[in-house]
Design a protein around this motif. Sequence first.
Motif, mmCIF file in Angstrom:
data_model
loop_
_atom_site.group_PDB
_atom_site.id
_atom_site.type_symbol
_atom_site.label_atom_id
_atom_site.label_comp_id
_atom_site.label_asym_id
_atom_site.label_seq_id
_atom_site.Cartn_x
_atom_site.Cartn_y
_atom_site.Cartn_z
ATOM 1 N N GLU A 118 18.687 -10.026 56.585
ATOM 2 C CA GLU A 118 17.939 -10.595 55.454
ATOM 3 C C GLU A 118 17.090 -11.779 55.894
ATOM 4 O O GLU A 118 15.997 -11.999 55.375
ATOM 5 N N ALA A 119 17.593 -12.536 56.875
ATOM 6 C CA ALA A 119 16.855 -13.711 57.346
ATOM 7 C C ALA A 119 15.582 -13.337 58.090
ATOM 8 O O ALA A 119 14.665 -14.155 58.219
ATOM 9 N N CYS A 120 15.504 -12.095 58.569
ATOM 10 C CA CYS A 120 14.340 -11.690 59.359
ATOM 11 C C CYS A 120 13.046 -11.699 58.557
ATOM 12 O O CYS A 120 11.969 -11.887 59.126
ATOM 13 N N TRP A 121 13.143 -11.484 57.250
ATOM 14 C CA TRP A 121 11.905 -11.452 56.453
ATOM 15 C C TRP A 121 11.147 -12.762 56.588
ATOM 16 O O TRP A 121 9.930 -12.763 56.806
ATOM 17 N N SER A 122 11.860 -13.889 56.474
ATOM 18 C CA SER A 122 11.187 -15.184 56.584
ATOM 19 C C SER A 122 10.877 -15.539 58.034
ATOM 20 O O SER A 122 9.828 -16.116 58.340
ATOM 21 N N ILE A 123 11.769 -15.160 58.953
ATOM 22 C CA ILE A 123 11.538 -15.463 60.369
ATOM 23 C C ILE A 123 10.294 -14.732 60.874
ATOM 24 O O ILE A 123 9.460 -15.307 61.588
ATOM 25 N N LEU A 124 10.165 -13.470 60.501
ATOM 26 C CA LEU A 124 9.038 -12.650 60.961
ATOM 27 C C LEU A 124 7.818 -12.748 60.047
ATOM 28 O O LEU A 124 6.771 -12.180 60.347
ATOM 29 N N ARG A 125 7.995 -13.458 58.925
ATOM 30 C CA ARG A 125 6.929 -13.577 57.929
ATOM 31 C C ARG A 125 6.431 -12.190 57.503
ATOM 32 O O ARG A 125 5.245 -11.904 57.487
ATOM 33 N N LYS A 126 7.395 -11.385 57.162
ATOM 34 C CA LYS A 126 7.109 -10.001 56.791
ATOM 35 C C LYS A 126 7.751 -9.718 55.446
ATOM 36 O O LYS A 126 8.858 -10.168 55.156
ATOM 37 N N SER A 127 7.047 -8.943 54.627
ATOM 38 C CA SER A 127 7.570 -8.583 53.316
ATOM 39 C C SER A 127 8.214 -7.209 53.373
ATOM 40 O O SER A 127 7.660 -6.287 53.992
ATOM 41 N N PRO A 128 9.374 -7.032 52.727
ATOM 42 C CA PRO A 128 9.973 -5.689 52.693
ATOM 43 C C PRO A 128 9.066 -4.669 52.023
ATOM 44 O O PRO A 128 9.160 -3.471 52.308
ATOM 45 N N ASP A 129 8.164 -5.123 51.157
ATOM 46 C CA ASP A 129 7.239 -4.202 50.488
ATOM 47 C C ASP A 129 6.251 -3.556 51.443
ATOM 48 O O ASP A 129 5.594 -2.572 51.094
ATOM 49 N N ALA A 164 14.016 -0.859 62.989
ATOM 50 C CA ALA A 164 13.638 -2.086 63.679
ATOM 51 C C ALA A 164 12.432 -1.869 64.582
ATOM 52 O O ALA A 164 11.414 -2.557 64.475
ATOM 53 N N LYS A 165 12.524 -0.883 65.473
ATOM 54 C CA LYS A 165 11.513 -0.684 66.509
ATOM 55 C C LYS A 165 10.172 -0.252 65.928
ATOM 56 O O LYS A 165 9.116 -0.781 66.283
ATOM 57 N N PHE A 166 10.185 0.725 65.047
ATOM 58 C CA PHE A 166 8.947 1.320 64.560
ATOM 59 C C PHE A 166 8.358 0.537 63.389
ATOM 60 O O PHE A 166 7.187 0.178 63.400
ATOM 61 N N CYS A 167 9.178 0.255 62.392
ATOM 62 C CA CYS A 167 8.645 -0.288 61.141
ATOM 63 C C CYS A 167 8.563 -1.818 61.115
ATOM 64 O O CYS A 167 7.506 -2.380 60.864
ATOM 65 N N VAL A 168 9.690 -2.483 61.356
ATOM 66 C CA VAL A 168 9.701 -3.948 61.194
ATOM 67 C C VAL A 168 9.017 -4.636 62.365
ATOM 68 O O VAL A 168 8.096 -5.429 62.188
ATOM 69 N N LEU A 169 9.444 -4.320 63.590
ATOM 70 C CA LEU A 169 8.882 -4.981 64.767
ATOM 71 C C LEU A 169 7.608 -4.314 65.247
ATOM 72 O O LEU A 169 6.695 -4.969 65.733
ATOM 73 N N GLY A 170 7.540 -2.986 65.092
ATOM 74 C CA GLY A 170 6.352 -2.258 65.538
ATOM 75 C C GLY A 170 5.197 -2.317 64.554
ATOM 76 O O GLY A 170 4.057 -2.063 64.919
ATOM 77 N N GLY A 171 5.526 -2.615 63.301
ATOM 78 C CA GLY A 171 4.478 -2.737 62.288
ATOM 79 C C GLY A 171 3.793 -1.444 61.933
ATOM 80 O O GLY A 171 2.675 -1.441 61.407
#
Length: 319
Positions: A242-253, A307-314
């Motif tokens: 859950e903390a990754c959203w703010s750390i990565l400045r990424k929205s779950p949407d 993690a690899k494709f969506c959150v970190l890979g964008g």
Amino acid sequence: MTAPVLAPPVALDPAKFRDPAVTAKGERRAVVALSGLRTLWVNTGTLCNITCRNCYIESSPTNDALAYISAAEVAAFLDEAAAIGAPLTEVGFTGGEPFLNRDLVAMLRDVLSRGLSALVLTNAMKPMMNHASALLALQRASGERLTIRVSLDHHEAAAHDLERGEGAFARTMEGLAWLARHGFRIHVAGRAGFGAGDEAAMRAGYAALFRAHGIPVDAADPVALMLFPEMDASVDVPEITEACWSILRKSPDSLMCASARMVVKRRGAERPAVVACTLLPYGSQFELGATLAESSRPVALNHPHCAKFCVLGGAACSR
């Protein structure tokens, strides 16, 4: 033709991606709520006319773990989307090779007749060309609402053929050129991993290829030319908390599972099922129900691909 249903891949650290609620370190795992179903993906079946070295779904001429879905079955989900008021705008078709499913043209006709956009992921080889006349009719009737996304792993034949087999590049380029000549809306999907981290050079290489062959794709446009990150689940990746959203400045949407679901038909199943996304067609924990309404529950990011494709890979499979 049969193939075993594949087990979900395992990260190098066996303690990771086990509990949908918490990570291996005991932190609360990130989840993504469905903000609105805007893209519905349909897996037309895992059979493919070629076998690639690193196909994440292991499609091949013999893998029918996901069977051919019918036009009537897809129509039922489209009817449900309308009935529940889903903000659906696009239906994407993936496989396997979608054009091997004889019902694909009927599915596309149904989608387009409802005023929706349609996206087909293809290798643009013989299975597509077998439907040339029907595709031309759809293109004339629907124009910009029909997009054909062609898989072209690299702008050089040797690298592409290393992945997809000798001669694959030439056959795909023939199909791509045919689509261009007839005015189809074309997108291309490549592999970022082939660029060794130099995305600018990869895009320049594609741009030169497109110019040389008269392909109207803007290589600088990240939607028109999508360079997807590699999805090797044997490589250790961090879990998303859950903390990754703010750390990565990424929205779950911004993730696919906030606005999309995929329909699959498992071999031997009486009816299709709805899964969280295109990347996870096999794992039981990502099967969300038999209807779109049932599938509206949140998705825990409990897989290396998340993690690899969506959150970190964008990356995202939709436009």
